[in-house]
Design a protein around this motif. Structure first.
Motif, short mmCIF file in Angstrom:
data_model
loop_
_atom_site.label_atom_id
_atom_site.label_comp_id
_atom_site.label_asym_id
_atom_site.label_seq_id
_atom_site.Cartn_x
_atom_site.Cartn_y
_atom_site.Cartn_z
N ARG A 177 41.24 39.70 33.83
CA ARG A 177 40.68 39.18 35.08
C ARG A 177 41.49 37.99 35.60
NH1 ARG A 177 35.01 37.57 32.31
NH2 ARG A 177 35.37 39.69 31.61
N ALA A 178 42.25 37.32 34.71
CA ALA A 178 43.04 36.17 35.17
C ALA A 178 43.98 36.62 36.30
CB ALA A 178 43.84 35.58 34.01
N GLN A 179 44.61 37.78 36.11
CA GLN A 179 45.52 38.25 37.15
C GLN A 179 44.76 38.78 38.37
OE1 GLN A 179 48.98 40.43 36.09
NE2 GLN A 179 49.45 40.88 38.22
N ALA A 180 43.64 39.46 38.12
CA ALA A 180 42.85 39.95 39.27
C ALA A 180 42.46 38.78 40.16
CB ALA A 180 41.62 40.69 38.78
N PHE A 181 42.03 37.67 39.54
CA PHE A 181 41.63 36.50 40.35
C PHE A 181 42.82 35.96 41.14
CE2 PHE A 181 38.02 35.38 37.14
CZ PHE A 181 37.24 36.41 37.67
N ALA A 182 44.02 35.96 40.52
CA ALA A 182 45.20 35.45 41.23
C ALA A 182 45.52 36.33 42.44
CB ALA A 182 46.40 35.39 40.27
N ILE A 183 45.39 37.65 42.27
CA ILE A 183 45.64 38.56 43.40
C ILE A 183 44.60 38.30 44.50
CG2 ILE A 183 45.64 40.98 44.15
CD1 ILE A 183 46.62 41.71 41.30
N MET A 184 43.35 38.09 44.08
CA MET A 184 42.27 37.88 45.08
C MET A 184 42.49 36.58 45.85
SD MET A 184 39.41 39.24 42.50
CE MET A 184 37.86 39.22 43.33
N ASP A 185 43.07 35.58 45.18
CA ASP A 185 43.36 34.32 45.88
C ASP A 185 44.46 34.52 46.91
OD1 ASP A 185 41.52 32.81 44.56
OD2 ASP A 185 42.90 32.14 42.99
N ARG A 186 45.48 35.33 46.54
CA ARG A 186 46.64 35.52 47.41
C ARG A 186 46.29 36.43 48.59
NH1 ARG A 186 50.29 38.19 43.88
NH2 ARG A 186 49.74 40.25 44.62
N SER A 187 45.60 37.52 48.30
CA SER A 187 45.32 38.53 49.33
C SER A 187 43.88 39.00 49.18
CB SER A 187 46.26 39.73 49.18
OG SER A 187 47.58 39.36 49.42
N PRO A 188 42.92 38.21 49.70
CA PRO A 188 41.52 38.53 49.47
C PRO A 188 41.09 39.88 50.03
CG PRO A 188 41.77 36.53 50.82
CD PRO A 188 43.14 37.01 50.48
N ASP A 189 41.87 40.44 50.97
CA ASP A 189 41.45 41.70 51.59
C ASP A 189 42.02 42.93 50.90
OD1 ASP A 189 43.98 40.98 52.31
OD2 ASP A 189 43.88 41.91 54.29
N VAL A 190 42.73 42.76 49.77
CA VAL A 190 43.30 43.94 49.12
C VAL A 190 42.63 44.14 47.76
CG1 VAL A 190 45.28 42.70 48.10
CG2 VAL A 190 45.46 45.13 48.53
N SER A 191 42.22 45.40 47.48
CA SER A 191 41.52 45.69 46.23
C SER A 191 42.54 46.04 45.15
CB SER A 191 40.59 46.89 46.43
OG SER A 191 41.37 48.06 46.56
N PHE A 207 42.35 58.99 37.63
CA PHE A 207 42.95 57.66 37.69
C PHE A 207 41.89 56.63 37.32
CE2 PHE A 207 45.42 60.19 40.66
CZ PHE A 207 46.72 59.78 40.46
N THR A 208 42.28 55.65 36.52
CA THR A 208 41.34 54.58 36.16
C THR A 208 42.03 53.24 36.29
OG1 THR A 208 40.13 55.96 34.59
CG2 THR A 208 39.94 53.57 34.30
N VAL A 209 41.33 52.27 36.91
CA VAL A 209 41.84 50.90 36.93
C VAL A 209 40.74 49.96 36.47
CG1 VAL A 209 41.28 50.52 39.39
CG2 VAL A 209 43.05 49.12 38.29
N CYS A 210 41.10 49.03 35.56
CA CYS A 210 40.16 48.00 35.13
C CYS A 210 40.95 46.69 35.01
CB CYS A 210 39.51 48.36 33.80
SG CYS A 210 38.36 47.08 33.27
N TYR A 211 40.72 45.78 35.94
CA TYR A 211 41.42 44.49 35.94
C TYR A 211 40.43 43.36 35.69
CZ TYR A 211 46.37 45.07 37.03
OH TYR A 211 47.71 45.32 36.95
N SER A 212 39.49 43.60 34.78
CA SER A 212 38.49 42.56 34.55
C SER A 212 38.32 42.26 33.08
CB SER A 212 37.15 43.01 35.14
OG SER A 212 36.77 44.19 34.48
#
Ligand SMILES: NC(=O)c1ccc[n+]([C@@H]2O[C@H](COP(=O)([O-])OP(=O)(O)OC[C@H]3O[C@@H](n4cnc5c(N)ncnc54)[C@H](O)[C@@H]3O)[C@@H](O)[C@H]2O)c1
Length: 363
Positions: A162-176, A237-242
């Motif tokens: 989740r550390a990286q997921a949070f960084a992505i969310m900070d940079r581009s909040p509109d992209v999943s 397909f599976t993604v888990c970034y948490s």
């Protein structure tokens, strides 16, 4: 067809963050690159990177470097939702363009980029760099040689902390994480399918860790998506970034399986077999300040620097693009059409997960 002619290249990098830094350092070391210009809306980032790589021009105005007469190719390394403007300006100026994945975050931006490139006829590719993982391009070779027979389906699973997921969310909040991360593997499987297009998507997700940060409209922690292709093949397909913030993956842990009537590919790229451990902490490549005691070596998405050289997907991809521009040698970088399809599949996964209904695709 390769020739012995070597075109000198003038490269502009727009966006001097993590990817822009890799691209600029790699371009500066490439023998065909004779001119390097850098731009970032954050002038300090452009200046600092420009000094370290010896760029001839640095600016806080992307248009200044895009339109510079010595620039023949623009690498768009700005954040996900900021690709369209510099890409379209570069195309309009007649420059070749490499855009970081995803092509864009909206259909409107993606269509505008593709239409602009078709109208002008420049070379445009998209940095789906997982095509340049060694196991991926070796797999593609066996698929193309027909060793699997007809592909009946398979799976692609990617997880990270989740550390990286949070960084992505900070940079581009509109992209999943679907459109930003799972898209790599939607692209790779699409590449293996060789024109057998996806026709239907069903997806479901769960979990509240990422929503606690992003709010009620934020992404699920884990999403499963099943994609059916035109000939009936089916891929999960599976993604888990948490995963917990200290989970040792430094970028992506990947499992991919491709099944066919004559064979199978089983790719275990979790990278668990090689670890680095230090009481002093291992810096996470994408999350500034995040120190972990243990990391899976080789799990960074883009690759790694060691002894002044970069190894891994972004290094292979950047050199492949610059070689292609300079000598005409083939490159297997994704085309804008392939990237547009990967975006559509990702958006369909999001929609299906949100509505609970399958989504038909007309690509
Ligand atoms: N292929 C890979 O391995 C890989 C890995 C990570 C990220 N990416 C992709 O690369 C892109 C950038 O990601 P990053 O990790 O480098 O992000 P980053 O936040 O480190 O860098 C983005 C930079 O773009 C700049 N920027 C934003 N808007 C701009 C604009 N309009 N004009 C000029 N500069 C602008 C920001 O100031 C920042 O310096 C994204 O599309 C991302 O998905 C690819």
């Amino acid at each position: 067809m390769t020739s012995f002619a070597r075109e000198p290249l003038g490269i502009a990098v727009v966006g001097c963050g993590r990817m822009g830094t890799h691209r600029a350092r790699l371009a500066a070391a490439h023998p065909a690159v004779a001119f390097l210009a850098l731009a970032d809306i954050d002038a300090e980032k452009a200046r600092t990177l420009g000094e370290s790589v010896g760029a001839q021009v640095v600016s806080d105005d992307p248009i200044e470097v895009i339109e510079h007469p010595d620039v023949s190719c623009v690498i768009v390394s700005s954040s996900e939702s900021e690709h369209a403007k510099p890409a379209i300006a570069a195309i309009a100026a007649g420059k070749d363009v490499l855009i970081e994945k995803p092509l864009a975050t909206t259909r409107e931006d993606a269509d505008a980029i593709v239409a602009a490139a078709e109208a002008v006829g420049v070379r445009l590719r998209v940095g789906y760099s997982q095509r340049f993982r060694r196991n991926t391009f070796l797999s593609k070779r066996y698929v193309d040689e027909g060793k699997l027979g007809r592909i009946t389906g398979g799976l692609a699973r990617v997880y990270n902390s989740r550390a990286q997921a949070f960084a992505i969310m900070d940079r581009s909040p509109d992209v999943s994480v679907i459109v930003d991360i799972l898209t790599y593997w939607v692209d790779v499987i699409g590449w293996f399918m060789r024109g057998n297009l996806p026709v239907e998507v069903f997806a479901a997700g769960a979990g509240d860790v990422l929503r606690e940060k992003a709010g009620p409209d934020g992404p699920d922690d884990l999403t499963h998506a099943i994609v059916r292709y035109a000939d009936g093949a089916v891929v999960a397909f599976t993604v888990c970034y948490s995963l917990p913030a200290d989970f040792p993956t430094l970028g992506q842990s990947v499992r991919m399986e491709v099944m066919g009537t004559e064979g199978a590919l089983i790719i275990d790229d979790d990278n668990r077999e090689s670890i680095v451990f230090s009481n002093q902490g291992i810096g996470h490549a994408y999350v500034p300040g995040h120190q972990m005691k243990m990391g899976y070596l080789g799990s960074t998405t883009s690759g790694d620097w060691a002894m002044g050289r970069m190894f891994g997907p972004i290094a292979e991809e950047t050199r492949s693009w610059l070689d292609h521009l300079s000598t005409g040698v083939e490159t297997h970088l994704a085309t804008s059409g392939e990237a547009r399809r990967a975006l559509e599949v990702g958006l369909a996964m999001e929609e299906s997960s949100r509505t609970g209904h399958p989504v038909k695709l007309r690509l």
